[in-house]
Each structure stands twice: as structure tokens, then as C-alpha cells.
Scaffold this motif. Structure first.
Motif, PDB file in Angstrom:
ATOM      1  N   ALA A 301       0.848  -1.203   0.000  1.00  0.00           N
ATOM      2  CA  ALA A 301       0.000   0.000   0.000  1.00  0.00           C
ATOM      3  C   ALA A 301       0.879   1.247   0.000  1.00  0.00           C
ATOM      4  O   ALA A 301       1.730   1.397   0.882  1.00  0.00           O
ATOM      5  N   PRO A 302       0.701   2.137  -0.964  1.00  0.00           N
ATOM      6  CA  PRO A 302       1.535   3.347  -1.008  1.00  0.00           C
ATOM      7  C   PRO A 302       1.417   4.204   0.246  1.00  0.00           C
ATOM      8  O   PRO A 302       2.357   4.887   0.635  1.00  0.00           O
ATOM      9  N   ASP A 303       0.259   4.162   0.894  1.00  0.00           N
ATOM     10  CA  ASP A 303       0.005   4.960   2.088  1.00  0.00           C
ATOM     11  C   ASP A 303      -1.012   4.215   2.951  1.00  0.00           C
ATOM     12  O   ASP A 303      -1.991   3.674   2.442  1.00  0.00           O
ATOM     13  N   ARG A 304      -0.788   4.192   4.269  1.00  0.00           N
ATOM     14  CA  ARG A 304      -1.709   3.494   5.175  1.00  0.00           C
ATOM     15  C   ARG A 304      -3.123   4.046   5.052  1.00  0.00           C
ATOM     16  O   ARG A 304      -4.100   3.310   5.197  1.00  0.00           O
ATOM     17  N   ALA A 305      -3.248   5.333   4.779  1.00  0.00           N
ATOM     18  CA  ALA A 305      -4.568   5.955   4.669  1.00  0.00           C
ATOM     19  C   ALA A 305      -5.363   5.388   3.496  1.00  0.00           C
ATOM     20  O   ALA A 305      -6.590   5.550   3.444  1.00  0.00           O
ATOM     21  N   MET A 306      -4.681   4.728   2.560  1.00  0.00           N
ATOM     22  CA  MET A 306      -5.365   4.152   1.407  1.00  0.00           C
ATOM     23  C   MET A 306      -5.986   2.797   1.725  1.00  0.00           C
ATOM     24  O   MET A 306      -6.765   2.271   0.941  1.00  0.00           O
ATOM     25  N   LEU A 307      -5.641   2.209   2.877  1.00  0.00           N
ATOM     26  CA  LEU A 307      -6.197   0.927   3.287  1.00  0.00           C
ATOM     27  C   LEU A 307      -7.593   1.108   3.880  1.00  0.00           C
ATOM     28  O   LEU A 307      -7.858   2.092   4.563  1.00  0.00           O
ATOM     29  N   HIS A 308      -8.479   0.160   3.637  1.00  0.00           N
ATOM     30  CA  HIS A 308      -9.817   0.206   4.225  1.00  0.00           C
ATOM     31  C   HIS A 308      -9.688   0.055   5.745  1.00  0.00           C
ATOM     32  O   HIS A 308      -8.857  -0.724   6.230  1.00  0.00           O
ATOM     33  N   PRO A 309     -10.488   0.772   6.535  1.00  0.00           N
ATOM     34  CA  PRO A 309     -10.414   0.656   8.000  1.00  0.00           C
ATOM     35  C   PRO A 309     -10.543  -0.782   8.506  1.00  0.00           C
ATOM     36  O   PRO A 309      -9.883  -1.166   9.479  1.00  0.00           O
ATOM     37  N   GLY A 310     -11.372  -1.588   7.854  1.00  0.00           N
ATOM     38  CA  GLY A 310     -11.501  -2.981   8.255  1.00  0.00           C
ATOM     39  C   GLY A 310     -10.218  -3.760   8.019  1.00  0.00           C
ATOM     40  O   GLY A 310      -9.874  -4.670   8.788  1.00  0.00           O
ATOM     41  N   VAL A 311      -9.501  -3.394   6.974  1.00  0.00           N
ATOM     42  CA  VAL A 311      -8.222  -4.028   6.660  1.00  0.00           C
ATOM     43  C   VAL A 311      -7.166  -3.565   7.659  1.00  0.00           C
ATOM     44  O   VAL A 311      -6.343  -4.361   8.125  1.00  0.00           O
ATOM     45  N   VAL A 312      -7.189  -2.277   7.997  1.00  0.00           N
ATOM     46  CA  VAL A 312      -6.253  -1.750   8.997  1.00  0.00           C
ATOM     47  C   VAL A 312      -6.432  -2.498  10.313  1.00  0.00           C
ATOM     48  O   VAL A 312      -5.448  -2.886  10.961  1.00  0.00           O
ATOM     49  N   ARG A 313      -7.680  -2.731  10.693  1.00  0.00           N
ATOM     50  CA  ARG A 313      -7.946  -3.452  11.948  1.00  0.00           C
ATOM     51  C   ARG A 313      -7.365  -4.864  11.897  1.00  0.00           C
ATOM     52  O   ARG A 313      -6.715  -5.317  12.846  1.00  0.00           O
ATOM     53  N   TYR A 314      -7.563  -5.553  10.771  1.00  0.00           N
ATOM     54  CA  TYR A 314      -7.068  -6.932  10.652  1.00  0.00           C
ATOM     55  C   TYR A 314      -5.537  -6.969  10.635  1.00  0.00           C
ATOM     56  O   TYR A 314      -4.922  -7.788  11.327  1.00  0.00           O
ATOM     57  N   LEU A 315      -4.918  -6.074   9.872  1.00  0.00           N
ATOM     58  CA  LEU A 315      -3.458  -6.061   9.771  1.00  0.00           C
ATOM     59  C   LEU A 315      -2.828  -5.676  11.109  1.00  0.00           C
ATOM     60  O   LEU A 315      -1.750  -6.178  11.463  1.00  0.00           O
ATOM     61  N   THR A 316      -3.491  -4.792  11.847  1.00  0.00           N
ATOM     62  CA  THR A 316      -2.998  -4.410  13.159  1.00  0.00           C
ATOM     63  C   THR A 316      -3.049  -5.605  14.111  1.00  0.00           C
ATOM     64  O   THR A 316      -2.101  -5.855  14.873  1.00  0.00           O
ATOM     65  N   GLU A 317      -4.139  -6.335  14.075  1.00  0.00           N
ATOM     66  CA  GLU A 317      -4.269  -7.534  14.923  1.00  0.00           C
ATOM     67  C   GLU A 317      -3.211  -8.582  14.581  1.00  0.00           C
ATOM     68  O   GLU A 317      -2.755  -9.313  15.445  1.00  0.00           O
ATOM     69  N   LYS A 318      -2.804  -8.606  13.295  1.00  0.00           N
ATOM     70  CA  LYS A 318      -1.781  -9.572  12.853  1.00  0.00           C
ATOM     71  C   LYS A 318      -0.362  -9.084  13.142  1.00  0.00           C
ATOM     72  O   LYS A 318       0.610  -9.792  12.875  1.00  0.00           O
ATOM     73  N   GLY A 319      -0.247  -7.843  13.668  1.00  0.00           N
ATOM     74  CA  GLY A 319       1.062  -7.284  13.967  1.00  0.00           C
ATOM     75  C   GLY A 319       1.815  -6.796  12.750  1.00  0.00           C
ATOM     76  O   GLY A 319       3.042  -6.658  12.771  1.00  0.00           O
ATOM     77  N   LEU A 320       1.079  -6.486  11.667  1.00  0.00           N
ATOM     78  CA  LEU A 320       1.723  -6.046  10.431  1.00  0.00           C
ATOM     79  C   LEU A 320       1.713  -4.534  10.261  1.00  0.00           C
ATOM     80  O   LEU A 320       2.345  -4.003   9.358  1.00  0.00           O
ATOM     81  N   LEU A 321       0.971  -3.840  11.098  1.00  0.00           N
ATOM     82  CA  LEU A 321       0.944  -2.367  11.060  1.00  0.00           C
ATOM     83  C   LEU A 321       1.276  -1.826  12.457  1.00  0.00           C
ATOM     84  O   LEU A 321       0.950  -2.466  13.464  1.00  0.00           O
TER      85      LEU A 321
END
Length: 321
Positions: A301-321
Motif C-alpha cells: 500500500a503506497p500509504d496506510r490511509a489508502m487501506l480500508h479501515p476494516g483491513v487496517v484493523r485486521y493487519l494491526t491484529e496480525k502485527g503487520l501495522l
């Protein structure tokens, strides 16, 4: 005591109503998510069908339904209008839309990275051409005009000081499946495309004359990136296609599945979780789908803001963000 029994009874009644309201009723229309792909025979239509099947096998709600379109050029406006829920978008076009390059900045969001697309030319094996310069003035098939691959070709050639329509006898087709026969049959000398397992390249490389792949020199890569830095150095690995014994260096971009701006967070969360879970099954269908991972989504993703909020939540839970 009587008051306590009444209170408990009222609580249980409310609880029962709440539970029942969340149980799918018999005959109720299942929740559906429409997935825009591309024309028949294109890499996106192949990937989109496999993706929908893989998601539906592990997450029955929402049901993902692939829909044939004219590709990236149609998928983006359909997403903007809400006529599609999610869609496959070639990386260069996705970046233009999300960053607002040459157009108003879009509110669309990234659901997942698909796979990387190193752009190259497949030349019919009996054609004496080994560089892009050798293709100047020759008949080259670039694909469907609505395809994001054509957008990427424009950037690559522009970075080299070339123009698709001025410097080549450029051919465009209505369906992606119409491209390979023009090269195999001798109407054209080369086909532009990208990525591993791309159907057009598979057909040309398995044709009677085979195929040879033309990429870029280190100097050309530097020249292109000096003007269009969002294109990344990439490699088409050796053995990606029949008869391809050496890796091909070039530039390219990540392709993405984008969502409409107002796709509910919970739906996006369930979709990215299902894609992650279905990864092995999806890769069994398509080699390039091995790149469809949460880690590549976070990195690509060129910018975190371009990720869908639901995706941000999942990636955060996975320790990737």
C-alpha cells in the motif's frame, strides 16, 4: 421476588429477540458482494473467479460474485458509483486514482494486494527482436484500451521518450483473449503484458514459434524511474513461461483489490480474513496468488490511509501495522 422474576423474564425476552434478529431467516436473500474483474480470457477474470471461489469456500457470508467488466478502466468508475462493491484494479491506475494524479483524488480503499506485475513484451520466437528499440515501427498488441496494463505501458514508454501510438503500430482489442492469436498467427510481432501466469503470455509461449521476453536494461529502469518513481524495479523470474530460461529485469507495480468508499468495516474485515485463510487454496489454483498475503498488502500500500479501515484493523491484529 416477584419483581426479580418479572425483570429476568423481560431480560430473557429482549435477549431472545436480539438473537433471533441475527439468525438468517429461511428463504432470506444472502448477503452478496459484487467483484468486478475484466474481459473473458484476461488475467483479472481468471484471478477474480479463483478469488471468489476461495473466499466463498471459507466465508459463506458475504457471498462474493465475480462480474465480467472491461477491466480497470471500467472498474474504477463503477466502484465510484457504488455499482460494484470490490474490484480488481491494475496497480498504476490504482495509484493514480488513490493519489489523485491527473484526476480528483478518489475515496476508494485497498482491500488486499493481489500480485506484482513486472511489465514485459512477449515476442514471437521467430521474430528477430531483442530490445524495445527493435520493436519500434512494428505491430504490437497492447491489449484492451480500458486495461490498466495499457496505462502502465504508457508510463513505461513515456519514461523512455517513446509514444505507444506514434512509435509503434499499436493494436488494441475488445477482449483480452483476442490478443494472443494476433501474435501467434503473425499479424503482430509482440504482445505487451505483465506478471507470472498471465494467460496471454501462456498462450503465446506455448504457440508453435514459442516466445522470447523483452524487458529493460538497468539504464532504462533508472531512466523510467527518474520520471515515474512509483514504478518499482521488478523481475519476471526464470521459468515463468514455457521456454523462458532467464529472468527478465523490468519495472512494474502491485495490483490491488479496491473497495467502494462506503463498504462497511465489518464486511472488509471478514473479506480480508477470508482471503488470508484461503491463501493456500487460492495459490493451488494460481501460482501468482502466492503473493496475495496480508504482509504484501501492508507493504504494498503506497500509504496506510489508502487501506480500508476494516483491513487496517485486521493487519494491526496480525502485527503487520
Amino acid at each position: 421476588m416477584e419483581m426479580m422474576r418479572k425483570s429476568l423474564g423481560a431480560f430473557l425476552a429482549v435477549l431472545m429477540v436480539t438473537v433471533m434478529s441475527n439468525v438468517p431467516q429461511a428463504g432470506a436473500e444472502p448477503m452478496r458482494v459484487t467483484l468486478g474483474t475484466s474481459t473473458q480470457g484476461g488475467g483479472f477474470s481468471l484471478y477474480g473467479t479463483a478469488l471468489a471461489e476461495a473466499i466463498n469456500a471459507v466465508e459463506p457470508a458475504p457471498m462474493v460474485e465475480p462480474r465480467l467488466t472491461r477491466g480497470t478502466g471500467e472498474n474504477l468508475p463503477l466502484l465510484d458509483k457504488g455499482a460494484l462493491d470490490i474490484a480488481l484494479v491494475q496497480g498504476t491506475s490504482a495509484y493514480e486514482a488513490l493519489a489523485g494524479i491527473g484526476q480528483p483524488k478518489s475515496d476508494l480503499k485497498i482491500l488486499t494486494a493481489m500480485y506484482s506485475s513486472p511489465g514485459v513484451f512477449a515476442v514471437r520466437g521467430d521474430v528477430q527482436a531483442t530490445t524495445i528499440e527493435d520493436l519500434k515501427g512494428k505491430t504490437v498488441v497492447f491489449g484492451t484500451e480500458a486495461s490498466g496494463l495499457v496505462v502502465m505501458a504508457n508510463y513505461v514508454l513515456d519514461g523512455l521518450g517513446l509514444d505507444m501510438r506514434r512509435d509503434f503500430d499499436a493494436v488494441f482489442v475488445k477482449r483480452a483473449a483476442d490478443s494472443p492469436p494476433k501474435v501467434i498467427g503473425g499479424e503482430a510481432v509482440a504482445l505487451w503484458g505483465a506478471g507470472v501466469g498471465w494467460p496471454g503470455f501462456v498462450r503465446v509461449s506455448e504457440g508453435p514459434a514459442g516466445a522470447r521476453f523483452i524487458g529493460l536494461t538497468p539504464e532504462q529502469i533508472a531512466q523510467i524511474r527518474a520520471k515515474h518513481s512509483f514504478l518499482k524495479p521488478m523481475r519476471l523470474p526464470a521459468g515463468s513461461y514455457a521456454g523462458q530460461s532467464e529472468a527478465v529485469e523490468t519495472v512494474g507495480s502491485w495490483n490491488f483489490v479496491l473497495t467502494r468508499a462506503d463498504l462497511p468495516e465489518d464486511i472488509a474485515y471478514r473479506l480480508i480474513a477470508a482471503i488470508d485463510k484461503a491463501g493456500p487454496a487460492l495459490t493451488e489454483k494460481l501460482d501468482q496468488a502466492a503473493e496475495t498475503t496480508p504482509a504484501n498488502t501492508a507493504e504494498g500500500a503506497p500509504d496506510r490511509a489508502m487501506l480500508h479501515p476494516g483491513v487496517v484493523r485486521y493487519l494491526t491484529e496480525k502485527g503487520l501495522l
